[in-house]
Design an enzyme around this catalytic site. Structure first.
Site, mmCIF file in Angstrom:
data_model
loop_
_atom_site.group_PDB
_atom_site.id
_atom_site.type_symbol
_atom_site.label_atom_id
_atom_site.label_comp_id
_atom_site.label_asym_id
_atom_site.label_seq_id
_atom_site.Cartn_x
_atom_site.Cartn_y
_atom_site.Cartn_z
ATOM 1 N N LYS A 72 38.650 91.891 60.422
ATOM 2 C CA LYS A 72 39.853 92.632 60.005
ATOM 3 C C LYS A 72 39.421 93.825 59.161
ATOM 4 O O LYS A 72 38.490 93.714 58.356
ATOM 5 C CB LYS A 72 40.740 91.669 59.209
ATOM 6 N N SER A 149 49.500 89.488 59.009
ATOM 7 C CA SER A 149 48.958 90.828 59.086
ATOM 8 C C SER A 149 47.639 90.921 59.849
ATOM 9 O O SER A 149 47.213 92.011 60.200
ATOM 10 C CB SER A 149 48.723 91.360 57.662
ATOM 11 N N SER A 173 49.034 85.150 56.849
ATOM 12 C CA SER A 173 48.553 86.248 57.689
ATOM 13 C C SER A 173 47.488 85.884 58.715
ATOM 14 O O SER A 173 47.185 86.689 59.591
ATOM 15 C CB SER A 173 48.028 87.390 56.816
#
Lengths: 491, 476
Positions: A72, A149, A173
């Site tokens: 990420k 996310s 997330s």
């Protein structure tokens, strides 16, 4: 063709020299270039290929040797652009590696890509990153979310491009997008994995998490990533790291597992309901004791507003360094430092972030602190105590990750309408319990409906990741849903 | 109408730890800008604070010296505000639970009375970066960012400029002798903000307070407060209200001048620092920090008085940590010479240092060599004038005192037989002096000593010589 394999499978091939790390990396990078879900911030092509080339002597006891992985874009990677999917950091190249990146490098895993996220990991829709919406690879119509996310990591892992993708989990997330992409998503105990180098959103809730496509893979990765980091993260735990990989054996005989009535009330899909009962039966069949428990509905309903207040308050402070002086674009501002800061922050942050900063600042103001921020902390403690009470008696609790199998895109995921559906609010936000209490929590694929996979979640006692893994492992074996990916299609 | 001043003081002390409050970056003065920085000091995303253990030990020591309650659990908070010198957009400090609270320090005033200044709190925090304002831009130096600070907040029970000055001196002495800080006000390692208000005597209500900054010496603390009390009194007597404002002390004008009017106080939106879990301090840790604290000035004072110094002498020595350190070295050689060491340090040594504008760390003369010199003086091998000459030579390269004496041929002859022979010789040469002496002219003795000095180029011990001359003359 090596896409869509697990870490364990790839390891076998690598040590038997059926494939080299370089070939594997090359194939993964080619696949990245064909991504149609807008999941990529940066492909680390040169770095990855150069590093893979150096890997020639297989390491038999190191499952991660030569394994490509995705990260990420809110983990600091030395010399590699790290944007947080935010315009305010669109040109930021860090000077140091996050501890998890360093550890994976030492294990000779190959970083191939930095993936998209909701801007600075805020928001759970996969819609707010500076590059626009990240789509769900299971949905070519682009109607349903992958969630966030950690949207980019989920998408790329679900596409089978890499067997491991790092994410971060402040409310859910990792574990929420895991359900929409049929992946194993883990967030261990708070303090188990060093957060050094992870862009902070709300440190008291932030966790390093990750996606894999099997429980055993997840256990091995935790063995590598866990551990104290006294020089960089004072919240990292000094507890000894367990041998998770070999401790995962599916033994759950006599384990007590709870499910919470008030959470399940929000299930709005019969398929989920049926699957849930079926999974409970499977757990019982394997010797577990499964019982329904009750938890104050009002407390559960308060989770979302409490989460918003605490996370936004911490977020406004954590991101105050992005002020156009040290970080962020210099838009102008000739008259004062205030002008420099305002211009940079106005241009650099998206709407949802700004809205959350306002909520956070508002709840911290002197006149509001006792009724908003401090009250939220109290409610957090109340809820944590209740959950820990349940966990005194039960080894873990199981719940659906969402009330629905698919979730449509809506304009702004933060907007709360006047009509609040309490049951829906509870089931769509309860994964945050594990963040409030810092508990180990795993999402695990349990079914596929009309081509859309979905997960259930298991949360256990602090530092008892092994229990959580084992319960997940039983379901994985019983349901035969190991290693789901888009390539393999429906099973 | 009579007014009473109400004064509260906030003191920031820069600690001289090896590394910063929350990062491993070293601390040093005068290094090239932005060379002593770690990612945390510039607030790189993803960096987290690690509490400096020595800073905690220091804070415990000062808290103890100030008779404070010490919190055995460390909590840190974020103080949130935007400013160009603030790297993270917040400062990590201790708001809700300072490490020290409810203390006091007793200070002696010039009239001999003792004032107990109450102290509300002592907490740890981090410094900001240094700004250098140019004509149309500002430069930032992050070397200072993250330097550990101790903030000490007094209660407003100080009543005069003198009390304030003595209080600041007491704090300075404690932080300097405990090795926590250089305590140099002129360099900013001890910074002091003073709040002054006045109210009619007997009133319980506080007046409007004025903050005075930029006080770079303890003397200026007193001057600024005295001025401020006069200024505010004059205003009130003319029926003009005192305005809440921040002023600074102008050293040239010897008065406070307006910096800015205070508007609404900033809301710092404090909350607990989530990246530092509360740290439990064991009794053992706290006790050990206190036990191993270097000896403070008030403890040394008692010892010095026991060695025979007067209170004034001892106090004078303790004004300067480095001088007293040198004195301690000397004492470790021969405690019985305490007073002699004091005389030399406060006399010749201080004179030499002042003349050359250096501090004692630059003095080449070692305590051992000084002691050697004093020993020769004690044995009357040297006159005090000769000793001063020898000392001057010693300052060049610390050459052994006795070697210098040999080289200069200075050693005094105190051998009575040899001197007796010399006395016989000069009395024979100057018979008139015997007559003078008999006639009651004592100066004949001095004359004879002078003659012997001339003959021996000053190498005889004058005291011994004069004693023998008198013995001799009496027999005539």
């Amino acid at each position: 063709m090596y896409l869509g394999k697990t870490i364990e499978e790839l390891h076998e091939l690598l040590v038997n020299k059926m494939v080299t790390p370089f070939e594997l990396t090359k194939e993964a990078i080619d696949a990245l270039k064909k991504d149609t879900t807008n999941a990529i911030e940066t492909i680390c092509e040169k770095e990855a290929l150069d590093f893979a080339k150096t890997l020639v002597d297989p390491e038999f006891d190191n499952l991660l040797w030569g394994i490509p992985y995705i990260c990420k874009d809110n983990f600091s990677t030395k010399g590699i652009l790290t944007t947080g999917s935010s315009n305010i950091l669109k040109d930021y190249v860090p000077v140091f590696d996050a501890t998890v990146i360093k550890k994976l490098k030492e294990k000779k895993a190959v970083l191939i890509c930095k993936s998209t996220l909701d801007e600075l990991a805020m928001g759970g829709s996969g819609m707010t990153g500076h590059k626009g919406i990240t789509y769900n690879p299971y949905d070519s119509s682009h109607t349903y979310r992958i969630g966030g996310s950690s949207c980019g990591s989920a998408s790329l892992c679900a596409q089978g491009i890499a067997p491991l993708a790092l994410g971060s989990d402040t409310g859910d997330s990792v574990r929420k997008p895991a359900t929409f992409s049929g992946l194993v998503g883990l967030k261990p105990t708070w303090g188990r994995i060093s957060r050094f180098g992870l862009f902070p959103f709300a440190p008291s809730l932030d966790h390093v998490g990750y996606f894999t496509r099997s429980v055993k893979d997840s256990a091995f990765v935790l063995e590598v990533l866990a551990g104290s980091d006294i020089e960089h993260d004072a919240t990292s735990s000094p507890r000894e790291v367990e041998k998770y990989y070999s401790l995962v054996n599916g033994s759950i005989k006599g384990k007590k597992i709870a499910y919470i009535k008030e959470i399940n009330k929000g299930i709005r899909d019969q398929v989920i309901k049926d699957r849930f009962d079926y999974c409970l039966d499977l757990l019982r069949k394997n010797g577990a004791i499964v019982e329904e428990v009750s938890l104050d509905r009002n407390l559960l309903a308060s989770l979302y507003p409490v989460y918003m207040i605490i996370s936004c308050a911490e977020a406004t402070s954590n991101n105050a360094n992005l002020d156009g002086i040290k970080f962020g674009p210099r838009i102008g501002g000739e008259t004062s430092y205030q002008e420099v800061m305002m211009k940079a922050r106005t241009a650099g942050f998206g709407e949802l972030i700004k809205r959350r900063f306002v909520i956070g600042s508002y709840s911290l103001l002197r006149e509001n602190q006792s009724v908003l921020f401090e009250r939220a902390q109290k409610v957090r403690h109340l809820l944590v105590n209740k959950v820990n009470d349940i966990l005194k008696e039960y080894d873990a609790f199981i719940a659906p990750c969402s009330g629905r199998i698919k979730s449509e895109f809506v304009e702004n995921s933060d907007n709360v309408t006047d009509e609040i559906d309490i049951d829906k609010m509870i089931i769509e936000n309860h994964l945050g319990i594990a963040n409030f209490a810092g508990l180990p929590s795993i999402s695990i694929p349990v079914g596929i409906d009309n081509g859309f996979p979905f997960d259930f979640n298991i949360t256990g006692r602090a530092f008892e990741e092994v229990n959580v893994f084992n319960i997940a492992y039983v379901l994985e074996n019983e349901l035969n849903l190991k290693n789901l990916s888009v390539i393999k299609g429906e099973r | 109408m009579n007014f009473e001043a109400v004064i509260g003081i906030e003191i920031h002390v820069e600690m001289k730890t090896k590394s910063k409050m929350f990062s491993s970056s070293p601390i040093a003065f005068g290094k090239e800008a932005n060379t002593l920085v770690q990612p945390l000091d510039i607030a790189f995303p993803g960096t987290m604070p690690i509490v400096n253990k020595q800073a905690v030990i220091n804070a415990i020591r000062v808290s103890h010296a100030l008779n404070m309650e010490i919190d055995h659990e460390l909590w840190f908070d974020r103080k949130n505000y935007f400013y160009s010198d603030l790297p993270k957009g917040f400062q990590i400090t201790q708001d809700k639970r300072p490490i020290g609270k409810n203390g006091y320090v007793d200070v002696k005033l010039s009239d001999g009375s003792v004032k107990r200044v109450e102290i509300e709190r002592l907490h740890m925090e981090e410094d900001t970066c240094k700004q250098l304002h140019m004509a149309d831009y500002t430069l930032l130096d992050y070397n200072r960012a993250g330097t550990p600070l101790i903030e000490i907040v007094s209660r407003p029970n100080i009543r005069s400029g003198e009390e304030a000055m003595r209080y600041v001196e007491a704090i300075k002495s404690i932080v300097v002798f405990s090795d926590v800080s250089d305590g140099k006000m002129e360099e900013g390692s001890l910074r002091c903000d003073v709040n002054v208000s006045i109210r009619p005597c007997g009133s319980e209500k506080f007046g409007t307070k004025v903050e005075v900054k930029n006080l770079n010496s303890t003397a200026n603390v007193q001057k600024a407060i005295d001025f401020e009390i006069k200024r505010q009194t004059k205003l009130l007597l003319s029926g003009i209200p005192v305005e809440q404002e921040t002023r600074r002390f102008d050293e040239m004008k010897r008065e406070t001048v307006l910096m800015r009017k205070k508007t609404d106080s900033v809301d710092y939106k404090y909350f607990t620092e989530p990246n530092i879990v509360p740290i439990r301090l064991s009794n053992e840790f706290v006790e050990n920090a206190i036990r191993t604290c270097p000896e403070l000035a008030n403890e040394k004072l008692v010892r010095y008085i026991n060695f025979g110094l007067s209170e004034e002498e001892a106090t004078q020595m303790l004004q300067n940590r480095a001088l007293s350190g040198y004195f301690e070295h000397c004492l470790s050689i021969n405690v019985k010479r305490a007073k002699l060491y004091w005389n030399w340090i406060m006399g010749e040594i201080l004179g030499y240092l002042n003349k050359n504008a250096i501090d004692i760390s630059k003095l080449k003369v070692t305590p051992d060599n000084l002691d050697h010199l004093i020993e020769m003086l004690e044995k009357q091998d040297l006159s005090s004038n000769q000793a001063k000459i020898v000392f001057e030579k010693m300052t060049i390269d610390n050459k052994d005192a006795s070697k210098i004496v040999d080289e200069l041929g200075l050693k005094q002859n105190s051998n009575e037989d040899e001197i007796r022979a010399l006395v016989d010789e000069v009395i024979a040469e100057f018979p008139q002096s015997v007559i003078d002496y008999k006639a009651g002219k004592d100066r004949a003795v001095g004359f004879l000593v002078g003659q012997i000095m001339k003959k021996t180029k000053g190498k005889v011990n004058p005291a011994v010589t004069s004693k023998i001359i008198i013995e001799n003359l009496k027999t005539k």
